[in-house]
Design an enzyme around this catalytic site. Structure first.
Site, PDB file in Angstrom:
ATOM      1  CD  GLU A  47      -8.608   1.250   7.991  1.00  0.00           C
ATOM      2  OE1 GLU A  47      -8.677   0.305   8.801  1.00  0.00           O
ATOM      3  OE2 GLU A  47      -7.925   2.270   8.193  1.00  0.00           O
TER       4      GLU A  47
ATOM      5  CG  ASP B 227      -8.677  -1.108  12.099  1.00  0.00           C
ATOM      6  OD1 ASP B 227      -7.719  -1.801  11.692  1.00  0.00           O
ATOM      7  OD2 ASP B 227      -9.081  -0.101  11.489  1.00  0.00           O
TER       8      ASP B 227
ATOM      9  CG  HIS C 196      -5.778  -1.952   8.953  1.00  0.00           C
ATOM     10  ND1 HIS C 196      -5.912  -0.917   9.844  1.00  0.00           N
ATOM     11  CD2 HIS C 196      -4.459  -1.968   8.623  1.00  0.00           C
ATOM     12  CE1 HIS C 196      -4.741  -0.334  10.032  1.00  0.00           C
ATOM     13  NE2 HIS C 196      -3.841  -0.957   9.323  1.00  0.00           N
TER      14      HIS C 196
ATOM     15  CG  ASP D 236      -0.248  -0.403   2.516  1.00  0.00           C
ATOM     16  OD1 ASP D 236       0.995  -0.444   2.537  1.00  0.00           O
ATOM     17  OD2 ASP D 236      -0.939  -0.666   3.512  1.00  0.00           O
TER      18      ASP D 236
HETATM   19  C1  GLP Z   1      -0.317   0.336   8.577  1.00  0.00           C
HETATM   20  C2  GLP Z   1       0.001  -0.525   7.351  1.00  0.00           C
HETATM   21  C3  GLP Z   1      -0.300  -1.979   7.616  1.00  0.00           C
HETATM   22  C4  GLP Z   1       0.297  -2.414   8.945  1.00  0.00           C
HETATM   23  C5  GLP Z   1      -0.318  -1.601  10.052  1.00  0.00           C
HETATM   24  C6  GLP Z   1       0.144  -2.006  11.449  1.00  0.00           C
HETATM   25  O1  GLP Z   1      -1.627   0.708   8.677  1.00  0.00           O
HETATM   26  N1  GLP Z   1      -0.722  -0.087   6.195  1.00  0.00           N
HETATM   27  O2  GLP Z   1       0.256  -2.752   6.552  1.00  0.00           O
HETATM   28  O3  GLP Z   1       0.062  -3.784   9.168  1.00  0.00           O
HETATM   29  O4  GLP Z   1       0.072  -0.241   9.809  1.00  0.00           O
HETATM   30  O5  GLP Z   1       1.346  -1.364  11.737  1.00  0.00           O
HETATM   31  P1  GLP Z   1       2.235  -1.570  13.026  1.00  0.00           P
HETATM   32  O6  GLP Z   1       3.127  -2.705  12.698  1.00  0.00           O
HETATM   33  O7  GLP Z   1       2.984  -0.263  13.116  1.00  0.00           O
HETATM   34  O8  GLP Z   1       1.333  -1.817  14.164  1.00  0.00           O
END
Ligand code: GLP
Length: 261
Positions: free
Chosen positions: A142, A135, A137, A67
């Site tokens: 989302e 959440d 995702h 993404d």
């Molecule tokens: C972002 C990314 C996700 C990732 C999420 C959790 O939203 N788009 O790919 O899994 O963060 O991130 P973290 O590892 O910082 O909790």
């Protein structure tokens, strides 16, 4: 899903790096699906360490990131392109021309279709790394995202923007829109590896592993994929109801694998 509970976040990053190194050893031309966020940083550091010791090469690999934020210049410190350059690409032998991100300019629906076409052209993803949002995702899909969705623009929830605000100067500077692979796109990967560490992921881990498959918990769609490994540290695993069973299965599985090597 293969649920592996490890003693620490460090062991999670080592095991994740093992899977990437095995993949690249089996097939140096592998197509890797890469993730951003705080969790994969330790895995990328471990891969860098092994690269420095000549244990792995990315020379012939192709990568597709999950993404990208819409509205940030690629050179912006918090764009996912900058993140990947900084955390991995600049320090290994990967060909930057073989590293892909969804485009965030122009017609975003068309940009999504082009990303899907380039994934097909590359032969599909061999190993996809995922983190998970609090959440539920995956990538930026989302809650409520179609379980069959493909790469497209997706608005971020307030919760995700708040979670990610720690990387920005303020909540207001966190983009409201992203381009993201869809859940259907992710499920097309031949193998998937999800990593989660820390207590703040324990509730969502229980939901996506042990709850029903539902668009309200996008990561639960992984239950439908035949080849998913989930690596958790003790903290992220603390709310799992069947943790003892996963540990038993893992002990049997690893002893079988050790016999075969
Ligand atoms: C972002 C990314 C996700 C990732 C999420 C959790 O939203 N788009 O790919 O899994 O963060 O991130 P973290 O590892 O910082 O909790």
């Amino acid at each position: 899903m293969r649920i592996v509970i490890l003693e620490s976040a460090e062991s999670v990053s080592q095991r994740a790096a093992d899977l990437f190194c095995d993949q690249l050893k089996r097939n140096p031309n592998s197509v890797l699906g890469l993730a951003t966020g705080g969790t994969p940083v330790a895995t990328y550091r471990e891969l860098l360490r092994r690269y420095d010791q000549n244990q792995v090469s990315f020379e012939h690999a192709t990568t597709f990131n999950l993404d990208e934020y819409v509205g940030l210049e690629p050179a912006h410190e918090q764009s996912y392109r900058s993140f990947m350059n900084r955390e991995l690409f600049e320090s290994v032998d990967i060909d930057l021309a073989q590293t892909h991100f969804p485009a965030t300019l122009g017609d975003l629906t068309e940009a999504g279709q082009r990303y899907e076409a380039s994934l097909v052209e590359a032969g599909g993803i061999d190993l996809q790394l995922l983190g998970i949002g609090t959440d539920g995702h995956i990538a930026f899909n989302e809650p409520g995202s179609s379980l069959a969705s493909r790469t497209r623009p997706k608005a971020l929830t307030q919760r995700t923007r708040m979670d990610n605000a720690r990387f920005f100067d303020s909540l207001e500077s966190v983009p409201k829109l992203s381009m993201t692979m869809g859940i259907g796109t992710i499920l097309d990967a031949k193998q998937i590896l999800l990593i989660a560490t820390g207590q703040n992921k324990s509730k969502v881990c229980r939901k996506f592993i042990e709850g029903p498959v539902t668009a309200l918990v996008p990561a639960s769609a992984l239950q439908m994929h035949p080849r998913v490994t989930v690596l958790l540290d003790e903290e992220a695993a603390q709310d799992l109801e069947r943790a003892d069973y996963y540990r038993e299965v893992e002990a049997i599985q690893s002893s079988l694998e050790n016999q075969n090597t």
